[in-house]
Design a protein around this motif. Structure first.
Motif, PDB file in Angstrom:
ATOM      1  N   ARG A  36       0.796  -1.231   0.000  1.00  0.00           N
ATOM      2  CA  ARG A  36       0.000   0.000   0.000  1.00  0.00           C
ATOM      3  C   ARG A  36       0.825   1.275   0.000  1.00  0.00           C
ATOM      4  NH1 ARG A  36      -4.676  -1.743   4.298  1.00  0.00           N
ATOM      5  NH2 ARG A  36      -5.472  -3.446   3.026  1.00  0.00           N
ATOM      6  N   ALA A  37       2.104   1.169   0.346  1.00  0.00           N
ATOM      7  CA  ALA A  37       2.910   2.376   0.493  1.00  0.00           C
ATOM      8  C   ALA A  37       3.739   2.701  -0.747  1.00  0.00           C
ATOM      9  CB  ALA A  37       3.836   2.239   1.704  1.00  0.00           C
ATOM     10  N   GLY A  38       3.613   1.913  -1.797  1.00  0.00           N
ATOM     11  CA  GLY A  38       4.345   2.200  -3.023  1.00  0.00           C
ATOM     12  C   GLY A  38       5.794   1.755  -2.988  1.00  0.00           C
ATOM     13  N   ARG A  39       6.156   0.870  -2.061  1.00  0.00           N
ATOM     14  CA  ARG A  39       7.554   0.444  -1.966  1.00  0.00           C
ATOM     15  C   ARG A  39       7.715  -1.067  -1.841  1.00  0.00           C
ATOM     16  NH1 ARG A  39       9.420   0.685   3.703  1.00  0.00           N
ATOM     17  NH2 ARG A  39       7.581   0.860   4.989  1.00  0.00           N
ATOM     18  N   ASP A  40       6.714  -1.806  -2.281  1.00  0.00           N
ATOM     19  CA  ASP A  40       6.748  -3.270  -2.230  1.00  0.00           C
ATOM     20  C   ASP A  40       6.581  -3.851  -3.621  1.00  0.00           C
ATOM     21  OD1 ASP A  40       6.414  -4.245   0.821  1.00  0.00           O
ATOM     22  OD2 ASP A  40       5.336  -2.373   0.516  1.00  0.00           O
ATOM     23  N   VAL A  41       7.267  -4.948  -3.865  1.00  0.00           N
ATOM     24  CA  VAL A  41       7.135  -5.664  -5.125  1.00  0.00           C
ATOM     25  C   VAL A  41       7.356  -7.146  -4.851  1.00  0.00           C
ATOM     26  CG1 VAL A  41       9.573  -5.319  -5.749  1.00  0.00           C
ATOM     27  CG2 VAL A  41       7.899  -5.809  -7.536  1.00  0.00           C
ATOM     28  N   ASP A  42       6.592  -7.986  -5.515  1.00  0.00           N
ATOM     29  CA  ASP A  42       6.776  -9.437  -5.438  1.00  0.00           C
ATOM     30  C   ASP A  42       7.476  -9.892  -6.701  1.00  0.00           C
ATOM     31  OD1 ASP A  42       5.433  -9.590  -3.022  1.00  0.00           O
ATOM     32  OD2 ASP A  42       3.515 -10.090  -3.954  1.00  0.00           O
ATOM     33  N   LEU A  43       8.604 -10.561  -6.538  1.00  0.00           N
ATOM     34  CA  LEU A  43       9.333 -11.132  -7.663  1.00  0.00           C
ATOM     35  C   LEU A  43       9.070 -12.623  -7.694  1.00  0.00           C
ATOM     36  CD1 LEU A  43      12.757  -9.292  -7.232  1.00  0.00           C
ATOM     37  CD2 LEU A  43      10.806  -8.645  -8.676  1.00  0.00           C
ATOM     38  N   LEU A  44       8.721 -13.137  -8.860  1.00  0.00           N
ATOM     39  CA  LEU A  44       8.522 -14.571  -8.988  1.00  0.00           C
ATOM     40  C   LEU A  44       9.860 -15.270  -8.763  1.00  0.00           C
ATOM     41  CD1 LEU A  44       6.137 -14.817 -12.063  1.00  0.00           C
ATOM     42  CD2 LEU A  44       5.587 -14.511  -9.660  1.00  0.00           C
ATOM     43  N   LEU A  45       9.801 -16.445  -8.182  1.00  0.00           N
ATOM     44  CA  LEU A  45      11.019 -17.197  -7.899  1.00  0.00           C
ATOM     45  C   LEU A  45      11.611 -17.755  -9.185  1.00  0.00           C
ATOM     46  CD1 LEU A  45       9.826 -19.229  -4.783  1.00  0.00           C
ATOM     47  CD2 LEU A  45      11.169 -17.103  -4.826  1.00  0.00           C
ATOM     48  N   TYR A  46      12.916 -17.860  -9.201  1.00  0.00           N
ATOM     49  CA  TYR A  46      13.590 -18.583 -10.275  1.00  0.00           C
ATOM     50  C   TYR A  46      13.418 -20.063  -9.996  1.00  0.00           C
ATOM     51  CZ  TYR A  46      15.833 -14.283 -11.851  1.00  0.00           C
ATOM     52  OH  TYR A  46      16.074 -13.028 -12.343  1.00  0.00           O
ATOM     53  N   LEU A  47      13.014 -20.800 -11.031  1.00  0.00           N
ATOM     54  CA  LEU A  47      12.739 -22.229 -10.901  1.00  0.00           C
ATOM     55  C   LEU A  47      13.446 -22.988 -12.008  1.00  0.00           C
ATOM     56  CD1 LEU A  47       8.873 -21.962 -10.375  1.00  0.00           C
ATOM     57  CD2 LEU A  47      10.614 -22.224  -8.596  1.00  0.00           C
ATOM     58  N   THR A  48      13.678 -24.274 -11.752  1.00  0.00           N
ATOM     59  CA  THR A  48      14.205 -25.167 -12.782  1.00  0.00           C
ATOM     60  C   THR A  48      13.304 -26.381 -12.877  1.00  0.00           C
ATOM     61  OG1 THR A  48      15.608 -26.466 -11.288  1.00  0.00           O
ATOM     62  CG2 THR A  48      16.590 -24.501 -12.277  1.00  0.00           C
ATOM     63  N   ASP A  49      13.478 -27.113 -13.983  1.00  0.00           N
ATOM     64  CA  ASP A  49      12.806 -28.403 -14.086  1.00  0.00           C
ATOM     65  C   ASP A  49      13.713 -29.469 -13.473  1.00  0.00           C
ATOM     66  OD1 ASP A  49      14.765 -29.053 -15.993  1.00  0.00           O
ATOM     67  OD2 ASP A  49      13.389 -28.916 -17.688  1.00  0.00           O
ATOM     68  N   ALA A  50      13.339 -30.725 -13.584  1.00  0.00           N
ATOM     69  CA  ALA A  50      14.099 -31.812 -12.964  1.00  0.00           C
ATOM     70  C   ALA A  50      15.510 -31.943 -13.542  1.00  0.00           C
ATOM     71  CB  ALA A  50      13.347 -33.132 -13.118  1.00  0.00           C
ATOM     72  N   ASP A  51      15.729 -31.453 -14.768  1.00  0.00           N
ATOM     73  CA  ASP A  51      17.050 -31.521 -15.396  1.00  0.00           C
ATOM     74  C   ASP A  51      17.910 -30.295 -15.093  1.00  0.00           C
ATOM     75  OD1 ASP A  51      16.467 -33.983 -16.638  1.00  0.00           O
ATOM     76  OD2 ASP A  51      15.483 -32.944 -18.307  1.00  0.00           O
ATOM     77  N   GLY A  52      17.347 -29.325 -14.337  1.00  0.00           N
ATOM     78  CA  GLY A  52      18.093 -28.108 -14.039  1.00  0.00           C
ATOM     79  C   GLY A  52      17.941 -27.015 -15.070  1.00  0.00           C
ATOM     80  N   THR A  53      17.060 -27.223 -16.038  1.00  0.00           N
ATOM     81  CA  THR A  53      16.810 -26.209 -17.066  1.00  0.00           C
ATOM     82  C   THR A  53      15.930 -25.106 -16.481  1.00  0.00           C
ATOM     83  OG1 THR A  53      16.922 -27.904 -18.778  1.00  0.00           O
ATOM     84  CG2 THR A  53      15.857 -25.815 -19.372  1.00  0.00           C
ATOM     85  N   PRO A  54      16.327 -23.842 -16.649  1.00  0.00           N
ATOM     86  CA  PRO A  54      15.508 -22.750 -16.115  1.00  0.00           C
ATOM     87  C   PRO A  54      14.123 -22.727 -16.736  1.00  0.00           C
ATOM     88  CG  PRO A  54      17.656 -21.931 -16.784  1.00  0.00           C
ATOM     89  CD  PRO A  54      17.547 -23.350 -17.290  1.00  0.00           C
ATOM     90  N   LEU A  55      13.124 -22.469 -15.900  1.00  0.00           N
ATOM     91  CA  LEU A  55      11.745 -22.309 -16.354  1.00  0.00           C
ATOM     92  C   LEU A  55      11.379 -20.835 -16.302  1.00  0.00           C
ATOM     93  CD1 LEU A  55      10.144 -25.310 -14.458  1.00  0.00           C
ATOM     94  CD2 LEU A  55      10.821 -25.199 -16.858  1.00  0.00           C
ATOM     95  N   HIS A  56      10.347 -20.462 -17.023  1.00  0.00           N
ATOM     96  CA  HIS A  56       9.922 -19.065 -17.098  1.00  0.00           C
ATOM     97  C   HIS A  56       8.433 -18.944 -16.798  1.00  0.00           C
ATOM     98  CE1 HIS A  56      13.763 -18.344 -19.167  1.00  0.00           C
ATOM     99  NE2 HIS A  56      13.484 -19.458 -19.813  1.00  0.00           N
ATOM    100  N   PRO A  57       7.979 -19.389 -15.625  1.00  0.00           N
ATOM    101  CA  PRO A  57       6.537 -19.280 -15.359  1.00  0.00           C
ATOM    102  C   PRO A  57       6.108 -17.817 -15.300  1.00  0.00           C
ATOM    103  CG  PRO A  57       7.713 -19.937 -13.380  1.00  0.00           C
ATOM    104  CD  PRO A  57       8.713 -19.927 -14.501  1.00  0.00           C
ATOM    105  N   ASP A  58       4.880 -17.565 -15.737  1.00  0.00           N
ATOM    106  CA  ASP A  58       4.347 -16.211 -15.700  1.00  0.00           C
ATOM    107  C   ASP A  58       3.305 -16.074 -14.601  1.00  0.00           C
ATOM    108  OD1 ASP A  58       2.442 -17.781 -16.814  1.00  0.00           O
ATOM    109  OD2 ASP A  58       2.172 -16.574 -18.625  1.00  0.00           O
TER     110      ASP A  58
END
Length: 168
Positions: A36-58
């Motif tokens: 509410r104060a204009g100073r917060d943001v949620d960043l999505l976590l960095y994730l990988t699949d079972a092989d360690g390949t980066p995923l890009h969930p939205d």
């Protein structure tokens, strides 16, 4: 921070995704009580699949206290190195001052252990230890990194946000 992360080979082509962002001038939000104060943001976590390949969930993807979850029916894993790089970039950025980073406690501990194991400077590990925490009266924060910035001196002097027609 996003452009700094793109300089790290492990981050090239792996976008920094924003979940919830405070309204420009602060104010009530349907999704969040703390943005509410204009100073917060949620960043999505960095994730990988079972092989360690980066995923890009939205979208927010829960990884639970074990760092494992499911996205589109496939197993996913908390990407400790990339999430640590994001924390490090936030803490070292000269343009923002991080007050708090909210994250589930087991995920927090894995980031701190990674920082130690990779030889990060002790001052940076201690700074991360101080700002990273699991909020006591909120969700688990196992699907995002909640970033809270300090209010600037000018914002503190200006007082609480005023509601405007373009920002109810």
């Amino acid at each position: 921070v996003a452009s700094e992360l793109q300089q790290i080979p492990a981050h090239q082509g792996v976008p920094l995704r924003v979940g919830n962002l405070s309204l420009r001038r602060g104010g009530e939000m349907r999704w969040s009580h703390s943005h509410r104060a204009g100073r917060d943001v949620d960043l999505l976590l960095y994730l990988t699949d079972a092989d360690g390949t980066p995923l890009h969930p939205d979208e927010f993807v829960e990884v639970g206290r074990t760092g494992q979850g499911r996205y589109k029916r496939q197993p996913v894993f908390f990407d400790v190195p990339r999430n640590w790089h994001a924390v490090r970039a936030l803490l070292q950025d000269g343009h923002v001052q991080v007050q708090q980073l909210f994250l589930a406690e087991p995920l927090r501990l894995s980031l701190l252990a990674h920082a130690r194991a990779t030889g990060e400077p002790e001052w940076l590990i201690q700074r991360a230890r101080l700002v990273l925490s699991e909020p006591p009266h909120s969700g688990r924060h196992d699907d995002h990194l909640h970033v809270r910035l300090y209010c600037s001196r000018d914002d503190r002097l200006a007082g609480p946000p005023v509601e405007h027609e373009d920002n109810p």
